[in-house]
Every structure is written in structure tokens, then in C-alpha cells.
Write a protein that holds these residues in place. Structure first.
Motif, mmCIF file in Angstrom:
data_model
loop_
_atom_site.group_PDB
_atom_site.id
_atom_site.type_symbol
_atom_site.label_atom_id
_atom_site.label_comp_id
_atom_site.label_asym_id
_atom_site.label_seq_id
_atom_site.Cartn_x
_atom_site.Cartn_y
_atom_site.Cartn_z
ATOM 1 N N GLY A 157 0.814 -1.220 0.000
ATOM 2 C CA GLY A 157 0.000 0.000 0.000
ATOM 3 C C GLY A 157 0.843 1.264 0.000
ATOM 4 O O GLY A 157 0.312 2.368 -0.011
ATOM 5 N N LYS A 158 2.157 1.104 0.017
ATOM 6 C CA LYS A 158 3.034 2.289 0.031
ATOM 7 C C LYS A 158 3.323 2.745 -1.399
ATOM 8 O O LYS A 158 2.821 2.169 -2.360
ATOM 9 C CB LYS A 158 4.309 1.941 0.807
ATOM 10 N N LEU A 159 4.102 3.793 -1.531
ATOM 11 C CA LEU A 159 4.387 4.347 -2.856
ATOM 12 C C LEU A 159 5.179 3.352 -3.713
ATOM 13 O O LEU A 159 5.968 2.566 -3.187
ATOM 14 C CB LEU A 159 5.217 5.633 -2.726
ATOM 15 N N VAL A 160 4.973 3.436 -5.006
ATOM 16 C CA VAL A 160 5.798 2.663 -5.941
ATOM 17 C C VAL A 160 6.355 3.665 -6.960
ATOM 18 O O VAL A 160 5.640 4.153 -7.831
ATOM 19 C CB VAL A 160 4.990 1.559 -6.642
#
Lengths: 591, 591
Positions: free
Chosen positions: A207-210
Motif C-alpha cells: 500500500g506504500k508508494l511505488v
């Protein structure tokens, strides 16, 4: 110890802030007679700002409050949110996080998103853990991204670590890690390689940035890269590239390290008649002396404004846009309830930082750090150049029983190409023709194997020897030159120093920057690192007659980028990122 | 069953999307010959859009691809991101989530942020759990906010539940809950009440959104409200209010339910020369027939554009700005890698929705829902009007042994004031003067206590009786009228119906809207609910000679808002939200 990440959900802190805003308690700090740069509405408005602990408690009409522990008269200066650097590598500045903070906080940078990619390549998960721990207690908020491409060219080089999807999952489970750092293996993503799928999907699952690295990606490849779940890019090369990526819905991290792109960006914004809220600013890679002399984000703002960009738009990119991108609702605006990360500038043209607050702490004033720095964290990753001393013979190419040899060479720096050249052989050893040099890459991760060797053409006429353990992306030990004795001297000097960069001429070291931490970073003062680096850079600049647009330091540190197409020398030989080929015997024919 | 929340981190889904974007696989669905409304750059551009599963796989130049399972020719129409309603109460439309979805999805709304505040007040945590479960399998993404003010006026009324900080923590721990819904007890927050501190801090500790209700808050009170950690507001009352809140750094949820504010908003944006990225759009409260006839978010867009707002700016507020506010990086843009929530409009003036896709599923076409609706979830919260039948005597005010009485009354609807009036007494009962009515509020949560009673002045001349179990915010059973027999008829009809709204005249029920779910919602078709509601609304509109700007339905459902200053009748008596007073004996003197 300072904690710029102190929690804002502390009931007592909130109670005090509410009471102060409502007038029942004095503020801790009150900034008066300034104007607020309101990056939401685009206005500059006279306003006083009251702080309580780490919070902005109130932004109110000038002169309406005078009760505070400390009152600071800003005499008409401009209060902005703290600057957010949306993507960068501290390693490029060759200092520890502690020294980096010391340098950029007085410049108004209060948050950076750090991809410790180089440390990861050298020291693996332990290195990333050290990197995270080394950010604690600093006056700078350092948010860490999980390096996604360690190694960046699997099979074509040996680095200090291999991060698979499991390693990504582990890093992404750490609260300090905000996402997957620039995904560089574009071909792997577009082709659907198992490795890159695993890495990107670990990011999506967290769910974190990519974050991305989409150099020259366009058309269907760009769409495929984004379809994989990658959201951002900073590898911008032209106005057309910028427009295509903005139109594709990417978040841009517009970088100042390649400032030649900034006029193109401004032209792109003009064509759109807006600066999209999907534009953030970053530094990416800044050399130590540039960081000290010109600055990081501050230099970015100054350049953009000098190129004609509206200061408020530039500031919005560096604050609110970045805060929204990284989903930090506590950052990016001078507003009650948010974290008191503030910069006071003299104006929005010079952008000379007068005062800096981080989480309500007055951390810098007039370019000087006020906050006490903690001691350097014990357990620095030292002694990472694990390599026995080398000898001049390591730099001699043996061609027995021959007079001449046809040799595969690597032609031109940067966009490299395979070439062939006939060379003389003397006493069983190859004689380098004029305007060529040997590039030797020694594995420095405990494999005392012979170096990968290649002959470079097109770099000009060589008169000195250059060595470096900053060697993207595996950071092995590379030496460039023509004189085996000088090359051995440089290599052994760097091995003894625990890494660094050095230049030798006529049998002696003429410039040395020791980088004992991971072979990448110094623990010296910023001034010393800048001075040592400048001496190496200057010495390297005259090592050949090259006068192309890229500095010699950038050429040598980038000469082993095996992830790129074309030939590159790594510790395994001459590799080709396009074909996957590894050439360990450069001799094609002898006679 | 449809799942518009299907995970986007499914490796197989991503693999297919990458392959399709790269041209190795056909798309599942390909939209051709349309133009994309790019809310990031502000452009409208011809582009084809390829979908794979729930994902947008590619947005590419027209005609460059023709391989897809299904090809839809859009003939020049406009593709936009699905509309996001940033704050609303399904209860205001008096239907279940299932029926609500049926109505708004064909209008292009694909995501709503629902504060089930009314259900929470009636049925507590069980009600909120039911509400969440009732959103599953619908073609609409319903994100739930945790009701923060249950009850909204503690001590001044009895509702069906009390949510303390512990209840908030529990709701905030549920993955479907995106934050704390509008914090309404502004005075509690600004004064630092323990209850509101606990509730707001539970939100801050969760890391989720903390939304506000900041009606008429300004100056230091607004700053204090925000210092507590509250981030947004939709209670906008004027251009000055809008400007102050934007300048304070609030996120605005500009609402269409109070459309008289929209011209002020547009004037405010003109003054700023921009529409800040902190502006989102919402519906808040829409009556069933309005929802069906004019629509929700679609009506909002049409109104804003008809009032002169640039369609692209309005659309950006309803899509990207909202997506960034709620930290949904998968929503808000027509871009590869994002969720395929798309609307095809004929143009950006009429905003007539032609096609709607939710998570890649073609859910509506030309105003008709294509997606199958699941059956209504079993376990509906029925039988929530727990009250024995009432009698006409409950509506008689006994004043024994007197000819006249001086009575405390409640003067004027909306901004209510205390008043006094001398009245006649006949046979021991008060005689209501002309142009007054009795308001009786019966606890409907198992307390068969006598009703709270008050006499209303200033509502005009009454000729009918109105009853409702929609009674903000405790939703007790209220009856307004002058005829005890008709009032008992209305009350008992509503008790038998399990709740609803009814109007009686001359001894018979002339309009009835049964609302058996929580006494708030119908399970009928949208058309039936709209028709029944319209009949009640029309009958109520002629129940008095009132012709003020607010409809009689809004007046009666808001007449018990004890959280507001001034007198309001609740099940406990006549209360005053400012003083905390409860008057149970309205007789001041007799003679």
C-alpha cells in the motif's frame, strides 16, 4: 535528542495547541510581522503564526496576539512550508545522513525522500537498516524508500547484496520505509520478468508508494510500465517526454541534478497553461561541493524562478504537491493543526533562508544550524572494500606468442558501443594505442577474482589514472588509466582508505577523497568533503582531453552501468545489458 | 457478485495489464474514438483507453490498437474519471445503500464517502456494521466514515447509542472505515471537552482522515478547531467563509445540497484566480426525489458549470482532488495502472452520462444500471421504533385549576429563540392560540416516557399534522400539529410502520412514507420512495402557511437539533444547546 517525527496525536500537545489557538494559553513561539506564502490559494498574505510544540497552532491576522514564550519579529519576510525533496540519494553527496542534514536544513529543506540505493548495493539489508537508524535524531526528516534494483543488472555484475521480493517485503514492513524506490529495470517491468513483478507487487501489496525511473520510456512501453503499478518518474529528457508523462498521469519528480531539463519543463507547463498538481521537485543526485555552494532544493527553486516560473507554483511543487504525493497530511501548508515545518525566506526571488523550523524546533538561522547534531551513529558500515592488494600485473593484458591482436573495445562514454581495433603486442602484453585506456573493475565483496577488463575508446587522450569505489550500481572498485604502476597505486590506496576516489599522475596520488563508509560516504565535515571532492573532480577533469557535456567524474562513476544497453565493464568482464552477453576474453584474433 | 474494491495488487491482473499495454495480449475492453478529460493537465485529448480486469491498462493514441475482447465506439464523447462524492449521508436519500447505488451509479458516481451518522444514532455500532456490510457487492464504492457525534447533544436528548472514544477506536480499526466523519461538536472541540478530545485523538491515532463540520466557525475558533487536528469542512455559508477556510488550509467539501452557496464559491475562486487543489465536491444531503430527478454529483457539476465554473476545474474537484484528499492513488485519473472507474459523458456542459465503468465493470449505460444488484442484505435493522402506542391525551397540556397560563414557547423555525405567551386554559387543558403548534418528541428507544413537549410560534397557520422519525440527530419520533387525535393517529401510524414520515388532515393520513430500516430508510424502489417522499413533502408544504426559504420537511426534521444554540424540543423537553438547560414544564404562571 531532536525528534522531527514526534507524534502529532499526543493528546496533551493537541490540548495545548487548541488552548493556545483559542487564546487560553500563550504560544510557545510566535512569528510576527511576516507574510505567509499560502501554496493552497496562491496568495502571499500578512499573517502571524503561533507554534505550540511540534504544531502550528494558529495562523492569524497580524498583531492580534502577543502572548508567547518566544516572539520572533520577521520584519516583512515570507513564511513558507518546509521544502520537501521528493526523491534523492544522500550517497551522491558522499556524506552521512548526519552531515547531509547539517548542510541542507539551513537551506530550508525539512523533508527528504531518500533512496539508499547505493548503500543497499554495497551493504544489503544491514546497510539499509543502518541508513534508517542514522536518520534518527537529526533535524531533517528523512523518509526512506526501499531500493528496488539491487543489483540493477543481475548476472552481469556482482554487488554486495541481492534484494528479491522477500527483501522488498521486509523493508516495506518497516514503518520508516515509505515505498519502493525508483524501479529502474524498465525492460524487466515491461517484459514482465518474474523478479521485477515480485518487487513491484511487493510494493503494491504494502500500500506504500511505488516510484519509478522511466528514462526514455514512451508510448506503449510507458503505458505498460505504469500498468504494472509504477507511479512516478524523474528521468526527464525533453519537453515532449515531460508532456507525455504528465499526460500519462505520472507524478513527476522534476530534478535539479540535471538542470538542463528545467527550461523544457517550464515550456511544458506553458503549453499546458498550468503546473499540474502531479509535479513535485527533487534533487536526486548532488555532488558535495555543489550541495554546499549552490544548495539542494533551494538551488532548484532559484533556478526555476530565474527561468521564469512563478515562485508560488515552484513553491507549491516543493511543498503541498509533494506532501500530497507522499500522503503526509501533516506537511506542505502553513496551517493550524499541521506540523510546524517552516522556512522564513527574505523573498521569493533570492530564496535566502533566514530561519528554519522543523517540527516546531528552531533548527537553523541565517544559514547556520542551531540544532545540536547527535554523534555519528556507532556501527558505521566501514571496511566494505574487501579486496587483497593488487599489483601492476593485474593491469597488463597478456597476449602470448603474438605481435598483434584484434581487440574488442568499448567505444565512447555514456552511449557505449562495441568496436574492434588492432593493437600491438610487446613482450607478451598488449600495448594500448593512443587515446585508449584500460578500465579494470575489481570485485570488492570478498571475491579476490581477477578484474573485469575492457579497453575504452573515445574518451580523449589520457594523462592520468582515476579510481573510484563509487561505481553505479554495484560499486565495485574501478580504475581507469594506461599506466599499470599508477593504476595499482590508485587501487591499493582506495583499498587502504576503505573506498573513495583518487587520481594519480606520474607515480603519485594527486587527489584523494577517502569514503570509508560503504566505500561511498565520508564522515568528515561538509567543507572537507567538498574540498576533497573538488580536488578529485578537478584532477579527473584533466586526466583526459575529453571536453564533452558530461564531467569526467560522472563518466567514470557511470561507466559500469550494466543495466544499460551496450557494452559496460563490470567485475565479471565486458557485459551487454541488451544481449546479456559477458565477454571475458577481449582478444578476437592474434597474429 | 461485483466487487468494485477488488484488489489491484493481484499479480496475475498486473501481469495481464502489462502484457496488454505492451501489445502482447488483447485488452478486455477497448474504448475507441473518445476523448479523455485529463484532470491533471487540464486538457481534453483524443485517446483510446484499454481496460484489463479492474485496471486501466493503457491510454494511447486513437486507432493504434484494435485488439480487445469488447470494443466500444464512443463517437467523440468524453471519458472522465468516475465521480467521487467526498462526503454524504445515504440516509438523507432515505434508501438503503443498494438502492442508492442503483440510483447514482448510472449518474457517474463511482465512489462516495458515507457518514452513516443517522444509522449510528439509531442503531449504534451494530447499525454501522450493518451499513458497512450493506455496501458489499454493490456497483458503487462506498467508503465509510465513523460517525463522530453520537449523540450530537449528550445530555439534552436520548438517542439509540452513545459513541465514546472507545467506540471510535473500534470503528477506526475496521478496514472499510476511512476516517472520522464530520466532527460537529465544534464548541466541544474548541473548548477542549474530554469527550471531543478523545474522539478526535482516536482519529489522529488511527492515521485516517479527520473530517469536520465547521459551521460559522471563524477567527481563533476556526484555528483552534484545526489545531485539534480537524482537516475539512462542508458547512460553508458565504464567500467570506469559503475564503477564510481555504486560506486557513482546510480541505473544502463543497456541497450541492445547499446550492445557494455555489455562486459564492465561484466568486471566491475568482478572487483567488484559482480553484485550490484543496477543494472537493460532495452532495451531503439529497432528498430521494431530487436524487432521482436531478441527480447527485452530476447535478453538482451541471450547476457549477452553469454558474460559470470551468468544467475541467469542476471535474478536477470531483475526481483528482478528492482522490488525493482521501489518499486513494488508484482513483481520480484516467491513467494506466489506476482503477478503471470511468464515466463517458456526451460533453462537459450537459454532463449526460452515457457509460459508466466501475473497477473495469461496465455498470451502467445511458442512465440504466447494467450491473446486477445483490439481494438486500438479510438482517436489516428493522423494528427500531420501540415505543408503545400513544393516545390523544399525550398531546394535551394539562394546566389544572386555571383560566390562563403564561407559557414558554419556541419562536421561529431554524434560528430558534425563547419566547413567552399567555394562553387560555379550557377544561384543564391548554388551548393553543392561532399560528402555534405543539411539537411532541417521543423517545423511541424503549423508554416509554411521556413526550418532550414545546409550543412553536412563527411557523405560520397550521391546518395539518406532520410526523417523522427522521429527526436530527437522535431520530426520535416527533409530531407537529394542533389536533390531538390527528397527532396520535400520525404517531401510531409511524410506530406501526417502523418509522417514516406522515401527514394527517381531518382525521386521516393523507401522505405516508414508511421507513422501516432504522426508521430512516425504505427498501422500496427509488421511484416508489421518491413518489412517497414527494407526497409527504407536498402535504407537509401545505400543512402551514409558512413560505420561508426552507422547506417544511427540512424544518420539521431539523426542529430537534439540540446541539444548536437556542431552544429545541427533544424527548427530554425543551433544551438549549447554548445553556444546557432542559425545560420540562413550560408553564411559567397560571391564573
Amino acid at each position: 535528542m531532536i525528534d522531527v517525527n514526534s507524534p502529532l496525536n499526543d493528546p496533551e500537545l493537541r490540548r495545548r495547541a487548541v488552548s493556545a489557538a483559542a487564546g487560553r494559553l500563550p504560544f510557545d513561539i510566535l512569528l510576527i510581522n511576516g507574510s505567509v506564502a499560502d501554496v493552497a490559494t496562491g496568495e502571499i498574505r500578512p499573517a502571524d503564526v503561533g507554534l505550540v510544540g511540534a504544531l502550528i497552532a494558529s495562523v492569524h491576522p497580524p498583531g492580534t496576539r502577543a502572548d508567547a514564550g518566544t516572539i520572533l519579529d520577521l520584519s516583512g519576510k515570507i513564511i513558507t512550508p518546509g521544502l520537501i525533496d521528493a526523491h534523492m540519494h544522500i550517497e551522491s553527496s558522499m556524506v552521512t545522513p548526519r552531515i547531509y542534514a547539517q548542510t541542507v536544513v539551513p537551506q530550508g529543506t525539512t523533508t527528504v525522500c531518500w533512496d539508499p540505493h547505493e548503500i543497499g548495493n554495497v551493504s544489503g539489508l544491514d546497510g539499509v537498516r543502518w541508513a534508517i537508524n542514522a536518520t534518527k535524531g537529526l533535524p531533517l526528516r528523512i523518509l526512506v524508500e526501499a531500493p528496488s534494483c539491487v543489483p540493477s543488472a543481475p548476472g552481469l555484475e556482482r554487488s554486495g547484496a541481492v534484494f528479491d521480493a522477500g527483501a522488498m517485503e521486509e523493508m516495506l514492513s518497516w514503518p520508516e520505509v515509505i515505498g519502493v524506490a525508483e524501479v529502474m529495470d524498465m525492460r524487466g517491468v515491461v517484459a514482465g520478468s518474474d523478479r521485477m513483478e515480485g518487487i513491484v507487487n511487493a510494493g503494491l501489496a504494502s500500500g506504500k508508494l511505488v516510484c519509478g525511473h522511466a528514462r526514455n520510456l514512451c508510448g506503449s512501453h510507458l503505458q505498460a510500465f505504469m500498468a504494472a503499478g509504477i507511479e512516478s518518474d524523474h528521468e526527464l529528457t525533453s519537453k515532449a517526454d515531460i508532456l507525455e508523462k504528465l499526460r500519462a498521469g505520472m507524478t513527476l519528480e522534476l530534478r535539479v541534478s540535471h538542470e538542463n531539463i528545467l527550461p523544457d519543463a517550464i515550456e511544458a507547463f506553458k503549453e499546458l497553461a498550468c503546473v499540474p498538481q502531479t509535479v513535485t521537485l527533487c534533487t536526486d543526485d548532488i555532488f558535495p561541493d555543489d550541495l554546499l555552494r549552490r544548495g539542494g532544493m533551494i538551488h532548484h527553486l532559484r533556478l526555476l524562478v530565474s527561468l521564469g516560473m512563478c515562485p508560488m507554483y515552484a513553491l507549491r511543487c516543493a511543498t503541498l504537491n509533494a506532501a500530497m504525493r507522499i500522503e503526509r497530511r501533516d506537511l506542505g501548508l502553513v496551517a493550524a493543526g499541521r506540523r510546524a515545518d517552516l522556512v522564513v525566506f527574505n523573498n521569493l526571488t533570492d530564496f535566502t533562508p533566514q530561519e528554519v523550523f522543523a517540527s516546531g524546533i528552531h533548527v537553523a538561522s541565517n544559514g547556520t544550524l542551531l540544532a545540536a547534531l547527535p554523534a555519528e551513529l556507532p556501527g558505521l558500515p566501514l571496511n566494505t572494500v574487501r579486496r587483497s592488494p593488487v599489483t601492476p600485473n593485474d593491469f597488463r593484458i597478456s597476449v602470448p606468442h603474438a605481435r598483434k591482436a584484434l581487440i574488442r573495445t568499448v567505444r565512447t562514454p555514456r552511449t557505449t558501443q562495441w568496436a574492434e581495433r588492432e593493437m600491438d603486442v610487446l613482450n607478451g602484453s598488449l600495448v594500448l594505442p593512443d587515446e585508449t585506456a584500460l578500465m579494470a573493475v575489481f570485485n570488492r565483496y570478498g571475491e579476490n577474482t581477477p578484474p573485469g577488463l575492457g579497453i575504452l575508446e573515445g574518451w580523449g587522450d589520457w594523462s592520468a589514472t582515476i579510481g573510484t569505489t563509487i561505481l553505479h550500481d554495484s560499486h565495485n572498485l574501478a580504475v581507469f588509466g594506461r599506466n599499470p604502476e599508477d593504476m595499482a597505486l590508485v587501487a591499493n590506496t582506495l583499498i587502504e582508505s576503505g573506498g573513495g576516489m583518487a587520481v594519480a599522475r606520474d607515480g603519485r596520488i594527486v587527489a584523494l577523497l577517502p569514503l570509508p563508509v560503504c566505500g561511498l560516504l565520508s564522515t568528515e565535515t561538509p567543507e572537507n568533503v567538498a574540498r576533497q571532492f573538488a580536488s578529485v573532480r578537478d584532477a579527473a577533469a584533466t586526466a583526459t582531453t575529453w571536453d564533452g557535456p558530461t564531467s569526467m567524474i560522472k563518466l567514470v562513476t557511470g561507466a559500469s552501468l550494466a543495466c544499460n544497453p551496450g557494452p559496460h565493464v563490470t567485475d565479471l568482464g565486458i557485459t551487454d545489458g541488451m544481449t546479456g552477453e559477458i565477454v571475458t576474453d577481449m582478444v578476437l584474433e592474434t597474429c
